[in-house]
Motif scaffolding. Structure first.
Motif, PDB file in Angstrom:
ATOM      1  N   ARG A   1       4.615  72.776 126.483  1.00 53.07           N
ATOM      2  CA  ARG A   1       3.725  71.731 126.993  1.00 53.07           C
ATOM      3  C   ARG A   1       3.444  70.708 125.898  1.00 53.07           C
ATOM      4  NH1 ARG A   1      -1.550  71.598 125.470  1.00 53.07           N
ATOM      5  NH2 ARG A   1      -2.529  73.466 124.650  1.00 53.07           N
TER       6      ARG A   1
ATOM      7  N   CYS B   1      -0.256  75.941 134.699  1.00 47.39           N
ATOM      8  CA  CYS B   1      -1.445  75.552 133.951  1.00 47.39           C
ATOM      9  C   CYS B   1      -1.762  76.566 132.854  1.00 47.39           C
ATOM     10  CB  CYS B   1      -2.620  75.442 134.922  1.00 47.39           C
ATOM     11  SG  CYS B   1      -4.024  74.575 134.205  1.00 47.39           S
ATOM     12  N   HIS B   2      -2.124  76.050 131.688  1.00 49.38           N
ATOM     13  CA  HIS B   2      -2.512  76.827 130.513  1.00 49.38           C
ATOM     14  C   HIS B   2      -4.010  76.621 130.327  1.00 49.38           C
ATOM     15  CE1 HIS B   2      -2.067  77.254 125.841  1.00 49.38           C
ATOM     16  NE2 HIS B   2      -2.675  78.285 126.373  1.00 49.38           N
ATOM     17  N   TYR B   3      -4.775  77.680 130.518  1.00 50.19           N
ATOM     18  CA  TYR B   3      -6.222  77.626 130.372  1.00 50.19           C
ATOM     19  C   TYR B   3      -6.605  78.139 128.988  1.00 50.19           C
ATOM     20  CZ  TYR B   3      -6.092  77.158 135.432  1.00 50.19           C
ATOM     21  OH  TYR B   3      -5.828  76.731 136.704  1.00 50.19           O
TER      22      TYR B   3
ATOM     23  N   PHE C   1       0.935  68.142 123.749  1.00 52.41           N
ATOM     24  CA  PHE C   1      -0.423  68.066 123.225  1.00 52.41           C
ATOM     25  C   PHE C   1      -0.817  66.595 123.317  1.00 52.41           C
ATOM     26  CE2 PHE C   1      -1.935  71.762 120.503  1.00 52.41           C
ATOM     27  CZ  PHE C   1      -1.208  72.702 121.195  1.00 52.41           C
ATOM     28  N   HIS C   2      -1.677  66.262 124.261  1.00 52.78           N
ATOM     29  CA  HIS C   2      -2.093  64.868 124.428  1.00 52.78           C
ATOM     30  C   HIS C   2      -3.223  64.530 123.466  1.00 52.78           C
ATOM     31  CE1 HIS C   2       0.423  64.262 127.928  1.00 52.78           C
ATOM     32  NE2 HIS C   2       0.026  65.457 128.358  1.00 52.78           N
TER      33      HIS C   2
ATOM     34  N   ARG D   1      -4.688  72.793 130.664  1.00 56.45           N
ATOM     35  CA  ARG D   1      -3.600  71.876 130.289  1.00 56.45           C
ATOM     36  C   ARG D   1      -2.395  72.103 131.200  1.00 56.45           C
ATOM     37  NH1 ARG D   1      -7.188  72.278 126.982  1.00 56.45           N
ATOM     38  NH2 ARG D   1      -7.606  71.013 125.181  1.00 56.45           N
TER      39      ARG D   1
ATOM     40  N   HIS E   1      -3.518  64.631 120.335  1.00 57.09           N
ATOM     41  CA  HIS E   1      -3.753  65.506 119.182  1.00 57.09           C
ATOM     42  C   HIS E   1      -3.332  64.763 117.918  1.00 57.09           C
ATOM     43  CE1 HIS E   1      -3.551  68.927 116.442  1.00 57.09           C
ATOM     44  NE2 HIS E   1      -4.291  69.579 117.314  1.00 57.09           N
TER      45      HIS E   1
END
Length: 173
Positions: A43, A19-21, A45-46, A27, A48
């Motif tokens: 990852r 996970c990327h906070y 980018f939803h 995310r 975007h």
């Protein structure tokens, strides 16, 4: 253009949780890979409007996050370098953005972005004088190195014995 000052952005990469906070939320990350010089992240980018996918190498020794974006439309640049403090505690990597960025058009040019953000942050007290000068020195070192390598990022990094590996954009779709 003068920008409104904002606090330093701090992001965390929790490798075990994948996970990327960021300042805008958490995310999911599909790829984390430790390298001899840092951490590779990839990852999606939803939803975007411009960016489909993001890949980055966190390189603590250079105080840089080297990013590549897969854009929905025409490629805007080849690499985007964030000047940052990068630390690690166990499986969690922290990136403290120091405002300045370098935009690299491979083999053509590089430019420094967000100097106005850096100055506004310093004036507002979000950065110390020492941190501001260090950010400028990091950006200047990178820009000078890129210039000596004719703005070919892989060549500049190879001179420092750093060889970045990226995921194939087609495989990420």
């Amino acid at each position: 253009m003068t920008r409104q000052a904002h606090p330093v952005k701090v992001e965390r990469h929790d490798v075990s949780a994948r996970c990327h906070y960021t300042n805008t939320g958490a995310r999911a990350v599909h790829t984390y890979r430790e390298t001899p010089f840092g951490l590779f992240v990839a990852r999606e980018f939803h939803a975007h409007p411009r960016i489909r996918h993001w890949q980055a190498h966190l390189i603590p020794a250079l105080n840089l996050v080297v990013c590549r974006y897969d854009f929905h439309g025409r490629r805007e640049h080849d690499y985007y370098l964030d000047v940052a403090d990068i630390t690690r505690q166990g499986d969690v990597w922290q990136v403290r953005d120091l405002y300045l960025d370098l935009i690299v058009h491979d083999g053509l040019m590089a430019e420094i972005a967000d100097t106005d953000e850096l100055l506004a942050a310093r004036e507002a007290g979000y950065l110390t004088e020492t941190e501001m000068h260090r950010a400028v020195a990091i950006a200047h070192t990178a820009l000078s190195g890129l210039g000596r390598a004719r703005y070919v990022l892989p060549d500049w990094l190879a001179r420092r014995d750093l060889h970045l590996h990226w995921c194939d954009a087609a495989a990420l779709a």
